[in-house]
Design a protein around this motif. Structure first.
Motif, short mmCIF file in Angstrom:
data_model
loop_
_atom_site.label_atom_id
_atom_site.label_comp_id
_atom_site.label_asym_id
_atom_site.label_seq_id
_atom_site.Cartn_x
_atom_site.Cartn_y
_atom_site.Cartn_z
N LEU A 106 -24.34 -23.53 -29.63
CA LEU A 106 -25.52 -22.68 -29.73
C LEU A 106 -26.14 -22.45 -28.36
O LEU A 106 -26.54 -21.33 -28.00
CB LEU A 106 -26.53 -23.32 -30.68
CG LEU A 106 -27.78 -22.49 -31.01
CD1 LEU A 106 -28.20 -22.73 -32.46
CD2 LEU A 106 -28.95 -22.83 -30.09
N TRP A 107 -26.23 -23.50 -27.56
CA TRP A 107 -26.78 -23.41 -26.21
C TRP A 107 -26.00 -22.41 -25.36
O TRP A 107 -26.58 -21.57 -24.66
CB TRP A 107 -26.73 -24.81 -25.59
CG TRP A 107 -27.35 -24.93 -24.22
CD1 TRP A 107 -28.02 -23.96 -23.53
CD2 TRP A 107 -27.35 -26.10 -23.41
NE1 TRP A 107 -28.44 -24.46 -22.32
CE2 TRP A 107 -28.05 -25.77 -22.21
CE3 TRP A 107 -26.83 -27.39 -23.56
CZ2 TRP A 107 -28.23 -26.69 -21.19
CZ3 TRP A 107 -27.03 -28.30 -22.54
CH2 TRP A 107 -27.71 -27.96 -21.36
N LEU A 108 -24.67 -22.45 -25.45
CA LEU A 108 -23.85 -21.64 -24.56
C LEU A 108 -23.66 -20.20 -25.03
O LEU A 108 -23.56 -19.28 -24.19
CB LEU A 108 -22.47 -22.30 -24.40
CG LEU A 108 -22.44 -23.67 -23.72
CD1 LEU A 108 -21.03 -24.24 -23.75
CD2 LEU A 108 -22.96 -23.58 -22.30
N TYR A 109 -23.62 -19.96 -26.36
CA TYR A 109 -23.13 -18.68 -26.84
C TYR A 109 -24.11 -17.86 -27.69
O TYR A 109 -23.83 -16.69 -27.97
CB TYR A 109 -21.84 -18.88 -27.64
CG TYR A 109 -20.72 -19.44 -26.80
CD1 TYR A 109 -20.13 -18.67 -25.80
CD2 TYR A 109 -20.26 -20.73 -26.99
CE1 TYR A 109 -19.10 -19.18 -25.02
CE2 TYR A 109 -19.23 -21.25 -26.21
CZ TYR A 109 -18.66 -20.47 -25.23
OH TYR A 109 -17.64 -20.99 -24.45
N VAL A 110 -25.23 -18.43 -28.10
CA VAL A 110 -26.20 -17.66 -28.89
C VAL A 110 -27.25 -17.06 -27.95
O VAL A 110 -27.90 -17.80 -27.19
CB VAL A 110 -26.88 -18.53 -29.97
CG1 VAL A 110 -28.01 -17.75 -30.65
CG2 VAL A 110 -25.85 -18.96 -31.00
N LYS A 111 -27.41 -15.75 -28.02
CA LYS A 111 -28.41 -15.06 -27.21
C LYS A 111 -29.65 -14.82 -28.05
O LYS A 111 -29.59 -14.16 -29.09
CB LYS A 111 -27.87 -13.74 -26.69
CG LYS A 111 -28.87 -12.99 -25.82
CD LYS A 111 -28.30 -11.68 -25.29
CE LYS A 111 -29.33 -10.94 -24.45
NZ LYS A 111 -28.80 -9.65 -23.96
N GLU A 112 -30.77 -15.34 -27.60
CA GLU A 112 -32.03 -15.14 -28.32
C GLU A 112 -32.56 -13.74 -28.03
O GLU A 112 -32.75 -13.38 -26.86
CB GLU A 112 -33.05 -16.19 -27.91
CG GLU A 112 -34.36 -16.07 -28.67
CD GLU A 112 -35.31 -17.22 -28.36
OE1 GLU A 112 -36.50 -17.09 -28.71
OE2 GLU A 112 -34.87 -18.24 -27.80
N PRO A 113 -32.81 -12.92 -29.07
CA PRO A 113 -33.28 -11.55 -28.82
C PRO A 113 -34.72 -11.54 -28.32
O PRO A 113 -35.51 -12.44 -28.62
CB PRO A 113 -33.18 -10.88 -30.21
CG PRO A 113 -33.25 -12.00 -31.17
CD PRO A 113 -32.62 -13.19 -30.50
N GLU A 114 -35.07 -10.49 -27.56
CA GLU A 114 -36.44 -10.32 -27.13
C GLU A 114 -37.28 -9.89 -28.32
O GLU A 114 -36.83 -9.13 -29.18
CB GLU A 114 -36.50 -9.26 -26.03
CG GLU A 114 -35.78 -9.67 -24.75
CD GLU A 114 -35.90 -8.61 -23.67
OE1 GLU A 114 -36.59 -7.60 -23.91
OE2 GLU A 114 -35.30 -8.80 -22.60
#
Length: 427
Positions: free
Chosen positions: A418-426
């Motif tokens: 999750l840390w490396l590959y999930v992008k948190e949307p704006e």
């Protein structure tokens, strides 16, 4: 009070009533869960049977969660939630009437269907009712009342067990059946509350709208970064379900046989106390965690608290007393409740409104799919290696620690992904 909801009146009522529903359901759930493994043991079951019982719940929940989530996108959320709650109540009574393992297995399987009707659909309805910048806070309200139920449940279950044994002079087996009847009453009260107060935000679709809705769903094209993030969350849910199932199926059983004699009727009360204190501590951190997630973002606290929860899982079987084991359970629950509102808000941020019920249901299906295998594997591993000792240098590793070690290791991998590959949307 802050202006939290798109539709202030209906939205506010939905959030608080569905959170209260979660409280009532989790009170009933928390009431029986510390007692169920001991109840199974009294009926002649072992860790493997407990694992199968847990897996049957997750199997039916996994099979039906996506379907009920998708159906709620079309016909409305409330009808499905109401149906699930009434099934919960009936099944609770059937637990108490069961005398054979196959009867418990059937009841537990049907309970999984009712869970698939209530949890993903309730969560989708709450998300329908709030704006994107308040989802962390809203989900923290939902989670804190869920945890309040899980906190109250073990205390209440232990108290009812004591009343049945000391005041009604029931046998040990009958005293363990007594709390299940009370759970049925709680569920019927929850049904009335939802029936009266909850309203759908998105109206049900007619036949033409259903066809148009299907075409709109097919036309939705997610951005590549959103697709990747969702795929990681799906894999995360699958592995976390397996990892959590490894421990959830045997935790209470492990404490009961490690620290209590076989026929010690006080085991359920003490274990209920441990679980109650742990869930209460977790409840205290949930709302602050939700507010922080709305301010600074979802990922940081998911990562930090996620690692902490997994470390506590690994340390649990190495504690020499029930009290210290309880401390690790407390730490695990508290860290998990820091991650929960942030994780739910993150997945809601990523999912388009028109397929919200379907994809939230699918995410839960992935988790539940992993949790089908996890409890069975946990029970089998525990039974196979229990009472054996292994040397790793100067460290002695008890065989019964293997489910905890595997669970914690898998959990660390999921947080890292999750840390490396999930992008948190704006937002």
């Amino acid at each position: 009070m802050m202006q939290l909801f798109k539709k202030a009146g209906v939205g506010r009522i939905n959030l608080y009533v569905l959170s209260f529903l979660a409280f009532m359901i989790m009170t009933g759930f928390g009431l029986i869960m510390p007692l169920l493994p001991v109840y199974v043991k009294l009926l002649g079951g072992r860790a493997t049977e407990i694992g199968v019982l847990m897996a049957s719940f997750m199997l039916t929940r996994a099979l039906f969660a996506t379907g009920f989530g998708n159906l709620s996108d079309r016909i409305g959320r409330k009808k499905i939630i109401l149906s699930g709650v009434i099934i919960y109540g009936v099944i609770s009574v059937l637990f108490a009437l069961s005398t054979e393992m196959w009867e418990l297995l059937l009841a537990r399987s049907i309970q999984g269907i009712s869970s698939a009707m209530v949890w993903p659909v309730s969560e989708a309805l709450i998300v329908d009712s709030v704006g994107p910048s308040e989802r962390g806070y809203a989900m923290s309200i939902y989670m804190v009342l869920s945890n309040a139920g899980m906190t109250a449940g073990p205390f209440l279950g232990g108290g009812l067990l004591y009343i049945g044994r000391e005041h009604f002079h029931l046998s040990v087996l009958e005293s363990y059946r007594f709390p299940f009847y009370f759970t049925g009453i709680i569920m019927f009260l929850a049904f009335i509350v939802v029936l009266v107060f909850v309203k759908d935000i998105l109206p049900p679709l007619n036949k033409k709208e259903v066809e148009a809705h299907k075409k709109e769903i097919k036309a939705i094209e997610l951005r590549p970064d959103v697709k990747r993030s969702l795929r990681v969350l799906y894999a995360n849910g699958l592995m976390n379900g397996f990892a959590m199932g490894l421990v959830s199926s045997i935790l209470v059983y492990y404490i009961s046989i490690r620290f209590f004699p076989y026929d010690d009727a006080t085991a359920g009360t003490i274990i209920g106390l441990i679980m109650g204190v742990s869930t209460f501590s977790g409840m205290l951190v949930t709302v602050p965690a939700g507010k922080i997630a709305d301010r600074i973002g979802r990922k940081p606290q998911i990562i930090i608290a996620g690692y902490l929860s997994r470390i506590a899982t690994i340390l649990m079987p190495f504690m020499p007393t029930a009290a210290l084991t309880g401390d690790m359970v407390l730490l695990r629950f508290s860290a998990f409740n820091v991650t929960s509102p942030a994780f739910r808000a993150l997945q809601a941020d990523l999912i388009p409104e028109k397929i919200r019920g379907k994809l939230i249901g699918f995410l839960q299906t992935m988790f539940n799919t992993g949790a089908i295998v996890g409890p069975i594997a946990g029970g089998l591993i525990f039974d196979a290696f229990s009472n054996q000792r292994y040397r790793l240098g100067s460290l002695t590793i008890p065989g019964e620690s293997f489910p905890f070690l595997i669970s914690g290791g898998i959990g660390i991998i999921t947080i890292t992904l999750l840390w490396l590959y999930v992008k948190e949307p704006e937002r």
